[in-house]
Design a protein around this motif. Structure first.
Motif, PDB file in Angstrom:
ATOM      1  N   HIS A  96       0.819  -1.215   0.000  1.00 31.29           N
ATOM      2  CA  HIS A  96       0.000   0.000   0.000  1.00 31.29           C
ATOM      3  C   HIS A  96       0.846   1.256   0.000  1.00 31.29           C
ATOM      4  O   HIS A  96       0.501   2.255  -0.625  1.00 31.29           O
ATOM      5  CB  HIS A  96      -0.926  -0.002   1.221  1.00 31.29           C
ATOM      6  N   ALA A 144      -9.725   4.314  -2.055  1.00 36.84           N
ATOM      7  CA  ALA A 144      -9.635   3.049  -1.302  1.00 36.84           C
ATOM      8  C   ALA A 144     -10.503   1.978  -1.965  1.00 36.84           C
ATOM      9  O   ALA A 144     -11.458   1.487  -1.379  1.00 36.84           O
ATOM     10  CB  ALA A 144     -10.068   3.270   0.139  1.00 36.84           C
ATOM     11  N   THR A 147     -10.628  -2.115  -0.361  1.00 40.09           N
ATOM     12  CA  THR A 147     -11.230  -2.496   0.916  1.00 40.09           C
ATOM     13  C   THR A 147     -12.614  -3.121   0.772  1.00 40.09           C
ATOM     14  O   THR A 147     -12.866  -4.193   1.320  1.00 40.09           O
ATOM     15  CB  THR A 147     -11.284  -1.282   1.864  1.00 40.09           C
ATOM     16  N   HIS A 151     -13.811  -6.948   1.844  1.00 45.24           N
ATOM     17  CA  HIS A 151     -14.933  -7.206   2.741  1.00 45.24           C
ATOM     18  C   HIS A 151     -15.977  -8.107   2.076  1.00 45.24           C
ATOM     19  O   HIS A 151     -16.580  -8.964   2.732  1.00 45.24           O
ATOM     20  CB  HIS A 151     -15.574  -5.882   3.170  1.00 45.24           C
ATOM     21  N   ASN A 167     -13.738   0.212   9.698  1.00 44.13           N
ATOM     22  CA  ASN A 167     -12.322   0.104  10.032  1.00 44.13           C
ATOM     23  C   ASN A 167     -11.867   1.425  10.637  1.00 44.13           C
ATOM     24  O   ASN A 167     -11.882   2.460   9.968  1.00 44.13           O
ATOM     25  CB  ASN A 167     -11.502  -0.211   8.774  1.00 44.13           C
ATOM     26  N   THR A 175     -17.725   0.153   4.871  1.00 41.55           N
ATOM     27  CA  THR A 175     -18.171  -0.605   3.697  1.00 41.55           C
ATOM     28  C   THR A 175     -19.568  -1.135   3.957  1.00 41.55           C
ATOM     29  O   THR A 175     -19.845  -1.668   5.040  1.00 41.55           O
ATOM     30  CB  THR A 175     -17.252  -1.810   3.415  1.00 41.55           C
TER      31      THR A 175
END
Length: 222
Positions: A96, A144, A147, A151, A167, A175
């Motif tokens: 990342h 992002a 993510t 999920h 998060n 999410t």
């Protein structure tokens, strides 16, 4: 069949690099090994200074890029050694990078992560995948995109049709997934640990809220 990858992440607190060795084969998620690599204090201070500066020179960005690239590579090599696995079995490293600037809502949206993937690949000899934010920001997102997909993968593993994930990182993100309605979206929803870290530092109580002790002393207001 095994599908082994290395994941690298360093957050807003700039305390350490989290590295994980995972097997994503056979439609599952299996953690094979994990490790935390401390970020040197000098590099942390240089990074915080860069974050606070309104403008950065190319020289400053390249310096941090090289330093974090080397540190990420070392974290990977230490993880591989700890996990006792052959490098040839690892398909790729996902890195990342360390975010030093992030402004997806500005007139000219942008985000800057340091931690040269070229350096990581060169020092480890493993294919390295990086720069996950740029295209999403270019398409109008907040940078992002991975993510919510992860999920979604977790829901699928647990045979669930609907769920909300929150998060609490440096910046908190959310999410929402509803398979029946074909809904999948995620977004940053506000500050998280960055405010707590700042309070802890400014009051001389360390670099971050260790084990969440200070946060745990509060009272929940429904």
């Amino acid at each position: 069949m095994e599908q082994i990858f290395v994941g690298l992440m360093s957050g807003t607190s700039i305390d350490s690099i989290d590295s994980v060795l995972v097997d994503l084969g056979c439609r599952r998620l299996k953690i094979l090994e994990k490790k935390s690599t401390k970020i040197p204090k000098r590099l942390k201070m240089d990074t915080l200074k860069a974050i606070d500066n309104e403008s950065l020179s190319k020289k400053e960005i390249l310096y941090l890029d090289e330093q974090f690239g080397t540190l990420f590579a070392r974290a990977v090599l230490d993880l591989i050694k700890k996990g006792k696995i052959e490098k040839s079995k690892i398909i790729a490293i996902g890195s990342h990078g360390q975010t030093i600037k992030h402004s997806p809502g500005s007139d000219k949206p942008y985000s800057i992560q340091v931690g040269s993937p070229i350096k990581i690949s060169k020092l480890t000899g493993i294919k390295t995948v990086a720069d996950f934010r740029s295209k999403d920001i270019k398409e109008g997102g907040q940078g992002a995109p991975l993510t919510p997909l992860f999920h979604q993968f977790i829901l699928k593993l647990n045979n669930l049709q609907k769920g909300i994930f929150i998060n609490i990182g440096g910046i908190s993100n959310l999410t929402y997934i509803d398979k029946q309605k074909n809904l999948l979206f995620g977004f940053d929803c506000g500050p998280g640990n960055c405010l707590m870290d700042s309070w802890i530092r400014s009051h001389g109580k360390g670099e971050y809220d260790e084990s969440g002790k200070w946060a745990s002393s509060g009272k929940v207001i429904p």
